[in-house]
Write a protein that holds these residues in place. Structure first.
Motif, PDB file in Angstrom:
ATOM      1  N   ASN A  12       0.811  -1.230   0.000  1.00 36.98           N
ATOM      2  CA  ASN A  12       0.000   0.000   0.000  1.00 36.98           C
ATOM      3  C   ASN A  12       0.839   1.272   0.000  1.00 36.98           C
ATOM      4  OD1 ASN A  12      -2.480  -1.480   0.119  1.00 36.98           O
ATOM      5  ND2 ASN A  12      -2.062  -1.845   2.285  1.00 36.98           N
ATOM      6  N   SER A  14       2.087   4.784  -1.010  1.00 35.73           N
ATOM      7  CA  SER A  14       1.596   6.020  -1.621  1.00 35.73           C
ATOM      8  C   SER A  14       2.658   7.095  -1.481  1.00 35.73           C
ATOM      9  CB  SER A  14       0.293   6.487  -0.961  1.00 35.73           C
ATOM     10  OG  SER A  14      -0.762   5.573  -1.226  1.00 35.73           O
ATOM     11  N   PHE A  16       3.742  11.190  -2.763  1.00 38.44           N
ATOM     12  CA  PHE A  16       3.249  12.453  -3.307  1.00 38.44           C
ATOM     13  C   PHE A  16       4.416  13.368  -3.653  1.00 38.44           C
ATOM     14  CE2 PHE A  16      -0.365  10.759  -1.193  1.00 38.44           C
ATOM     15  CZ  PHE A  16      -1.500  11.385  -1.687  1.00 38.44           C
ATOM     16  N   ARG A  21      -0.357  13.085  -6.337  1.00 45.17           N
ATOM     17  CA  ARG A  21      -0.132  11.697  -5.960  1.00 45.17           C
ATOM     18  C   ARG A  21       0.574  10.977  -7.102  1.00 45.17           C
ATOM     19  NH1 ARG A  21      -3.259   8.316  -2.394  1.00 45.17           N
ATOM     20  NH2 ARG A  21      -4.888   9.905  -2.403  1.00 45.17           N
ATOM     21  N   ASP A  24      -0.215   5.315  -5.801  1.00 46.14           N
ATOM     22  CA  ASP A  24      -1.472   5.202  -5.069  1.00 46.14           C
ATOM     23  C   ASP A  24      -1.672   3.768  -4.582  1.00 46.14           C
ATOM     24  OD1 ASP A  24      -3.986   5.461  -4.044  1.00 46.14           O
ATOM     25  OD2 ASP A  24      -4.971   5.949  -5.925  1.00 46.14           O
ATOM     26  N   GLY A 216       0.033   5.640 -11.414  1.00 46.56           N
ATOM     27  CA  GLY A 216       0.358   5.406 -10.016  1.00 46.56           C
ATOM     28  C   GLY A 216      -0.302   4.212  -9.370  1.00 46.56           C
ATOM     29  N   ARG A 217      -1.076   3.436 -10.120  1.00 46.19           N
ATOM     30  CA  ARG A 217      -1.761   2.276  -9.550  1.00 46.19           C
ATOM     31  C   ARG A 217      -1.401   1.002 -10.298  1.00 46.19           C
ATOM     32  NH1 ARG A 217      -8.050   4.239  -8.556  1.00 46.19           N
ATOM     33  NH2 ARG A 217      -7.570   5.974  -7.121  1.00 46.19           N
TER      34      ARG A 217
END
Length: 243
Positions: A12, A14, A16, A21, A24, A216-217
């Motif tokens: 998980n 993340s 920035f 972001r 993610d 980002g995912r």
């Protein structure tokens, strides 16, 4: 949940840049002895991911475990001493130092200094063109030779995990083939590699498993044989063409 022979576990994550972001909730694992590729378009967050693992960037959320050791908050030099070696995009060799000096610099993270000569010989066996240029300044090498030197410098540390960021970027097709031949050799020798690469076809074929990163995912993760035959991947990254 930890998997068998797991070396790197990211949960998980993340990251920035200011209010933007870049990553993610990215989760990923790398097992010992496998090559894992991370593919995606420009701006997907691939290089950001590697920089965060190596301690150059700090995540806002998430965990990074390497052999069970938390990496979040560790300085880059501590991460490298643990055995995680990052070969960054753009080679970043030291242009005013010789090939030999660049390789010697890579050995600073060696836990056992007695391994220096065996590591040196192994790197020169893998990259025979560098043997002929040991006293040549790094900045005078061709682009392909500089990339070989960058990878060789990383291997001098005898990494437990080698992270390669865009190793084929800006190279002519013949040199791209040579770089991936070297990656295949490292794979056969059971080196653990996390590969970030825009040349999706080459990256998928060179890896055991592949993650697809979009804005980002992680949108897909599977064995490379599954990824290469997925129609969405063919359309988005392989020009709709089968192998």
């Amino acid at each position: 949940m930890e998997e068998k022979n797991e070396l790197l576990r990211v949960n998980n994550l993340s990251v920035f840049y200011g209010q933007i972001r870049a990553l993610d909730a990215v989760s990923l694992c790398v097992r010992a002895g496998e090559v894992v590729s991370l593919i995606g378009a420009n701006g997907a967050g691939k290089s950001t991911f590697l920089k965060t693992i190596s301690g150059l960037l700090k995540p806002r959320h998430g965990d990074i475990l390497f052999s069970g050791v938390p990496l979040v908050g560790c300085a880059p030099e501590k991460v490298s001493k643990l055995g995680v070696i990052h070969v960054p995009e753009g080679r970043q060799i030291l242009a005013r130092m010789t090939v030999r000096e660049n390789l010697e610099l890579g050995s600073l993270s060696l836990q056992n200094k007695g391994e220096f000569h065996s590591r040196f010989d192994e790197v020169l066996h893998l990259f025979p063109s560098l043997r002929q240029r040991l006293n040549q300044l790094g900045g005078t090498l061709s682009g392909g030779e500089q990339q070989m030197l960058a990878i060789g410098r990383g291997l001098m540390a005898n990494p437990k995990l080698l992270m390669l960021d865009e190793p084929s970027l800006g190279l002519a097709p013949l040199l791209v083939n040579e770089i991936f031949r070297i990656i295949e050799t490292l794979k056969e020798n059971k080196k653990t590699i996390l590969l970030v690469e825009q040349n999706a076809r080459k990256a998928i074929l060179a890896s055991n498993r592949c993650y697809v990163l979009e804005t980002g995912r992680v949108v897909m993760e599977a064995a490379s044989g599954v990824i290469i035959n997925d129609q969405r991947i063919k359309d988005a990254y392989l020009g709709g063409k089968p192998l």
